[in-house]
Every structure is written in structure tokens, then in C-alpha cells.
Design an enzyme around this catalytic site. Structure first.
Site, mmCIF file in Angstrom:
data_model
loop_
_atom_site.group_PDB
_atom_site.id
_atom_site.type_symbol
_atom_site.label_atom_id
_atom_site.label_comp_id
_atom_site.label_asym_id
_atom_site.label_seq_id
_atom_site.Cartn_x
_atom_site.Cartn_y
_atom_site.Cartn_z
ATOM 1 C CB CYS A 221 -0.863 0.030 1.242
ATOM 2 S SG CYS A 221 -1.855 -1.433 1.471
ATOM 3 C CD1 TRP B 6 -0.420 -5.688 -3.507
ATOM 4 C CD2 TRP B 6 -0.484 -6.595 -1.471
ATOM 5 N NE1 TRP B 6 0.037 -6.974 -3.609
ATOM 6 C CE2 TRP B 6 0.007 -7.557 -2.379
ATOM 7 C CE3 TRP B 6 -0.613 -6.955 -0.125
ATOM 8 C CZ2 TRP B 6 0.365 -8.847 -1.981
ATOM 9 C CZ3 TRP B 6 -0.255 -8.240 0.263
ATOM 10 C CH2 TRP B 6 0.229 -9.164 -0.667
ATOM 11 N N GLY C 161 -0.544 -1.436 6.323
ATOM 12 C CA GLY C 161 -0.204 -2.367 7.397
ATOM 13 C C GLY C 161 -1.390 -3.204 7.804
ATOM 14 C CD GLU D 156 17.682 -13.326 -7.493
ATOM 15 O OE1 GLU D 156 17.095 -13.774 -6.495
ATOM 16 O OE2 GLU D 156 17.310 -12.294 -8.075
ATOM 17 C CD GLU E 200 10.418 -11.638 -8.445
ATOM 18 O OE1 GLU E 200 11.637 -11.484 -8.453
ATOM 19 O OE2 GLU E 200 9.675 -11.050 -7.650
ATOM 20 C CE LYS F 81 11.707 -2.909 -5.983
ATOM 21 N NZ LYS F 81 12.499 -4.046 -6.464
#
Ligand code: M6R
Length: 616
Positions: A2, A82, A109, A489, A496, A611
Site C-alpha cells: 500500500c 494492496w 499495514g 535467484e 515471480e 515491491k
């Protein structure tokens, strides 16, 4: 995740600032957006499931000015959500409001005790319209106002009732010349201007307007007017600081330039990223590595006999490479812990342990919690952080900045480059020049940007490969030694952004399980660069070939034998094994990128991801 923005002042339109600020925060990932702003005495309260552009269109089309407000100032807040509690719908979008639509609240949050608070409020007759946890906040403030409290007191009382992790901004049209903010474990920053103030959960929303900022600390609440900010701490033990600091990055660094996606731009920034992570630090001509950020703790560092690295996702994989580098070069034992596990573990520490937190954003909730966990042990806390002034940069005792510039794409690429470069520098620094690798690695680091440029030249070939393999359902990435974390990685990058199942494994583990998956439809990306373990790696490749598995090898230039074994090969320049991950990973990043592009996916904003992961 968010995002919050807010404005109070007489220089800008609050609506314009909020919409632009929300656009600047889009890269964090979101699914709905909303604003409550007043310009020229007219209130706009609009929410929307979907993009900020659609919200901007709604604002431009009808403005929804349903109330007038007695103020000459522009003021208001906005939010990108989000979804955590409740679906991504218009009604669940923020700001949330009270029954008479006067108090507007946005929150990042999680409010852990919202059910309990909601039941108490419902008993008092409050009605809820959304499925969110945030909606309790405007009603709580309203209830304290009805008990006769002034607004700031009601705000503080409401905040004190909340349990969880949050950043909150509030605007009330009965107090049209004030904004209110609060923070607990989720970032919020106040931008300072001339007779205007800004609020944002991420300074990147402010940098076009001001570089002077006040970071709110945990338990602090702020009353923000155009000409002054008043901050109080709700934690009786601590006084509020309210220190104004200067941000040191440039707005234009966030531009996408000639690239179709931020991810591609950021991959192409690899050479520049290594350069800025080594500039002024790596000095082969005088055989020195100088890390200014560690100067203050130089003495303490000489006593360290154990290091714990903690991080999440890509930063965690950089940490695994840090373990290999520090143990081999500096001879200090290292453990690498996922921050989400570390924060709940009970393990013994000695005074001579140092914890290194690695984070691009500096705002990852689990990594912050991991650092906070060790606060009471009095041990050294270091950070490797990209975002200047972020929470992790501020709560660690010392650290080394990545200086990679803002990373916009959800998939982390250039930050990984910077983190690994810095871990190599820290390893060299801790070895105090005693390692036989000291001089060779200093030299190699200084020529690495040129080698990274050469790897980028292989992009057309990688693009072709991506086209060939884009329809595969599964991928295996395998490596040994320094290339094992790199394999992990590579798999993360692919899954993703392309949503393809991918696993990373140590090639030595193949016969212990993963080999069972191999058949003609299950390609393996084999990280087979030159090094002491190459022969063993070639045996693993033989085993896969014997089972008809397609093999994409990443090998060192000059290795002609590999073409006999592998289905496809990408060559990288010769480089010492300790730094090979920095070149190999560019190939893996480009491979994942072009597969996702082939599949027509939203590369920079993959589904379900954000992100900056600011909640647990
Ligand atoms: O900002 P941080 O480095 O703390 O973020 C950690 C992870 O959330 C992050 O690396 C994530 O795994 C990326 N999306 C990977 O590309």
C-alpha cells in the site's frame, strides 16, 4: 505494498499532488486507489478498484464535489491499496470514513485487533460498510470525539487502541487545515516545504517537491499544518525527535527512458550499478578497500567472530553469497537466516556476533523485525540498504549503502548486483588485506563493469532462447559453490515474473531427489562457469542429458566442450569464481525477463506481489 500520500498548504493543488504521488507509488504494487482532498473549499472523495489512471479520470470527469469545506488551503490524502483484509473492491479501497463522512483515514499495514475493536464499536451502534481492518479507525476517532475530546486527542486515543503494524494518515473536514499521521513499524515520512507539508509512505512520492523530510519513528503521532509540524511520542519512554533530514537522490533517476519496462532498464544498469557500488571504495592502485559507512564501528568490527546475515527474497540469496565470500575471504563464520524465520527463533548470541540486514527497500517488515529482535543484546547491527533514509538504514548502527538508485520493477535485479558487490567489499574489508584473494579481487572488481557490458551484448541470443523455451511448464536451475545461490535467484526471478514453476538446487543434490523430475519436457539451466567444481558440474549435465532433459548452459568463453553436452549455451567472460554470480545473474535476469515478455505478462508488476513487503 500500500502507498500513502497527503498534502497541506497553499502552493499546490492537493488533488494534483495526491494523484501524482499515487502514480509515483504505483511500482510498489496495488489493486485499488482513493482520495479525499479539498481544493478551493470543495471536497473530493473518490475511490476505485483498479489503476490510479482510472481514479484520475474519475476526478477529472465529475470531481464528485459533494461538500464544501471552510478553508482556503489545499489539503487531503490518498492511498493505493494492496488487499490484505477484504477483496480489492471500491468499497474496501481507502480512504475509509465515519458515518457522516467527515473523517477520512488511510492506513498501510495490518490492525491485528480490528475484530475486537469492531465488535465494541458495533455495540455502540457503529455500522461498517467494508471488509477492511482500517475502517475501525475513523469510527474510533469519531467515538472519542463524541466523548468530548479534541481531534488530536481523539486521534491519539484511537491510535493507542490499535495493535499491529501501521502507518496512518487522517484528514477531517472539520479540521480542514490539519493532517494527522501515525506510525508503528510501517514507514511514513513528512516532506517539508515553504508553507506546505507533504506526507508519503515512500520518499519517492515527494522528491519532485522537496528533499527535506522528517521520518516518523515508531509510536510517533504528528499534527501537520501548512507552516508547522508537531510530533509526540505515544511511547512514554521516548521523546519525539522531529529531526529534518535531507534526501540525497534525484527524481530523474526513476524515469523509464528508452526501455519498455523498468526491469529491462534496471538489468541494463548492471555495469553502472557495480561502478557506483565500488566508486571511492575499491582502490586497486593502492591495494585498499575503504568503506566509509563502517568507519564508525571499525574498532568493534575487529572483535567480531560470528556474523548472521538476515534478509528476504532476492536479498536473502545475495546474503547466501555473502556467506561464501566472507567465510572464504575473511575467515569469519557466517550464518544466513530468512528474516521471517530468524525473528521467531530463540538462539544464543555472544557480544562478538554482528548481524547484517540486507534490503533494497530498507522497509521489509520481516527484516526490520529481525533487526529489532537483536536490539536488546547490544550486538552490532549493520545494514546493506539501497533506499537512503529508510527504516533499516536508520535502525542499524552502521552500514554500506548500495547507491543503485531507485529500483522500480517488483523483480529485484540491480539491487542484487549492488548487494553482492558490497558483500565482496565487506569480505575484503574484514580480511584486512590478509587474504590471498585481496589484490586479485580488488583488480577484478574494478574491471567488472566492462565484463557486465559484454554479458548484456548477449541479449539478442538470450531473447531467442526465451522464445524457444517460453511454453515450458517447469524449469530447474542448478549450480555449485558460488553459483548455487545464483541458481536459487535465477529460479525466483523466473517464477515471480513468468508464473512458471522453477526450482533452484545445488547440482550436488540432483541425485538426492530433483533428478526424478527430469524428462524431455523439463529443461535445466546449468550454471557451468569455469572453476574448481566445473568437472563435477559437467557430470551432472551428463546425467541430465542421459535422461533426455534439455540443458541451457551458462559457461565461460573458451569452453568448447560444453556445446557437445548442452542443448543451448550462453557464454560469459572469464572472471574469478567469487565474482561469477555477478555476470551469470545478468543472463538469468534477461532470460526471465524475455520469457515473461513472450508470455505477454505485466513484467514490472507481477500478480499478487508488491515491491516493498511492509507487512508480515
Ligand atoms: O526490499 P527488500 O530487499 O528487503 O525485499 C526483499 C524481497 O521482498 C525482494 O527481494 C523480493 O524477493 C523481490 N521481488 C525479488 O525479486
Amino acid at each position: 505494498m500500500c502507498g500513502i500520500v497527503g498534502y497541506i498548504g497553499d502552493k499546490n493543488s492537493a488533488t494534483d499532488f495526491v494523484i501524482n504521488g499515487l502514480r509515483a507509488l504505483e511500482y510498489r504494487g496495488y489493486d485499488s486507489a482513493g482520495i479525499a482532498t479539498t481544493d478551493g473549499g470543495k471536497l473530493i472523495y473518490l475511490k476505485n478498484a483498479g489503476r490510479v489512471n482510472s481514479l484520475a479520470k474519475l476526478v477529472a470527469e465529475n470531481g464528485n464535489t459533494y461538500q464544501t469545506v471552510d478553508s482556503k488551503l489545499s489539503c487531503g490524502i490518498g492511498h493505493t491499496r494492496w488487499a490484505t483484509h477484504g477483496r480489492p473492491t471500491k468499497v474496501n479501497a481507502h480512504p475509509h470514513t465515519n458515518a457522516d463522512k467527515k473523517i477520512f483515514v488511510v492506513c498501510n499495514g495490518i490492525i491485528e485487533n480490528y475484530q475486537e475493536l469492531k465488535s465494541t464499536l458495533e455495540e455502540k451502534g457503529y455500522k461498517f460498510v467494508s471488509e477492511t481492518d482500517t475502517e475501525v479507525i475513523p469510527h474510533l476517532i469519531d467515538s472519542y470525539l463524541k466523548e468530548g475530546e479534541d481531534f488530536f486527542t481523539a486521534f491519539k486515543m484511537a491510535v493507542s487502541d490499535l495493535r499491529g503494524a501501521y502507518a496512518i494518515a487522517t484528514y477531517c473536514i472539520d479540521k480542514p487545515e490539519v493532517l494527522y499521521a501515525a506510525r508503528l513499524s510501517s514507514p511514513i515520512v513528512i516532506g517539508v516545504g515553504e508553507n506546505e507539508h507533504f506526507i508519503a509512505s515512500d520518499p519517492s512520492a515527494l522528491i519532485n517537491n522537496t528533499k527535506k523530510v522528517i521520518f516518523l519513528n515508531d509510536f510517533e503521532v504528528a499534527e501537520i499544518k501548512a507552516d508547522k509540524v508537531h510530533i509526540e511520542s505515544l511511547d512514554g519512554a521516548k521523546a519525539a525527535t522531529g529531526e529534518v533530514v535531507e534526501l540525497d537522490y534525484e527524481a530523474e533517476e526513476s524515469d523509464i527512458g528508452k526501455y519498455p519496462h523498468f526491469m529491462l532498464k534496471e538489468i541494463h544498469e548492471a555495469p553502472a550499478t557495480i561502478e557506483s557500488a565500488t566508486r571511492g571504495r575499491v582502490k586497486p592502485s593502492i591495494n585498499t578497500v575503504k568503506l566509509g559507512g563502517l568507519e564508525a564501528v571499525k574498532q568493534q568490527l575487529t572483535h567480531i567472530d560470528r556474523i548472521i546475515i538476515t534478509a528476504c527474497g532476492t536479498s536473502y540469496y545475495a546474503g547466501l553469497l555473502g556467506e561464501y565470500l566472507i567465510e572464504e575471504i575473511a575467515g569469519i563464520p557466517v550464518e544466513v537466516e530468512l528474516a521471517s524465520e530468524f525473528k521467531y527463533r530463540s538462539e544464543p548470541f555472544t557480544r562478538n556476533t554482528a548481524v547484517i540486514a540486507i534490503s533494497q527497500s530498507g522497509e521489509t517488515a520481516d527484516t526490520i523485525a529481525a533487526i529489532k529482535k537483536v536490539e536488546d543484546y547490544g550486538i552490532l547491527k549493520l545494514g546493506i540498504v539501497n533506499a537512503t533514509g529508510s527504516t533499516i538504514a536508520r535502525i542499524t548502527d552502521a552500514g554500506v549503502y548500495c547507491h543503485a538508485g531507485p529500483e522500480q520493477s517488483v523483480a529485484s535485479t540491480k539491487a542484487f548486483m549492488a548487494q553482492v558487490t558490497i558483500l565482496a567489499e565487506i569480505a575484503l574489508h574484514l580480511s584486512d588485506g590478509k587474504s590471498k584473494l585481496f589484490s586479485p579481487l580488488l583488480k577484478e572488481l574494478s574491471v567488472l563493469p566492462e565484463k557486465a557490458k559484454k554479458v548484456l551484448e548477449a541479449e539478442p541470443q538470450i531473447k531467442e532462447l526465451a522464445k524457444k523455451y517460453a511454453d515450458c511448464r517447469d524449469f530447474l536451475f542448478m549450480g555449485r559453490g558460488y553459483l548455487y545461490p545464483c541458481a536459487l535467484e535465477g529460479a525466483l526471478k523466473l517464477k515471480e515474473i513468468s508464473y512458471i514453476h522453477a526450482e533452484g538446487c545445488s547440482a550436488g543434490e540432483m541425485k538426492h531427489g530433483p533428478l526424478a523430475m527430469i524428462d524431455e519436457n523439463f529443461p535445466t539451466v546449468a550454471l557451468a562457469a569455469e572453476g574448481p567444481l566445473l568437472d563435477k558440474m559437467l557430470s551432472n549435465i551428463e546425467e541430465i542429458k542421459a535422461r533426455k532433459g534439455p540443458i541451457i548452459a551458462i559457461a565461460t568463453e573458451g569452453n568448447d566442450n560444453i556445446e557437445r553436452l548442452a542443448t543451448d549455451v550462453i557464454f560469459i567472460p572469464k572472471v574469478r569464481e567469487q565474482l561469477q554470480p555477478l555476470l551469470v545473474v545478468i543472463v538469468l535476469q534477461l532470460f526471465a525477463y524475455h520469457i515473461a515478455v513472450n508470455k505477454g505478462l505485466n513484467v514490472d508488476r507481477p500478480r499478487n506481489l508488491a515491491k516493498s513487503v511492509t507487512v508480515e
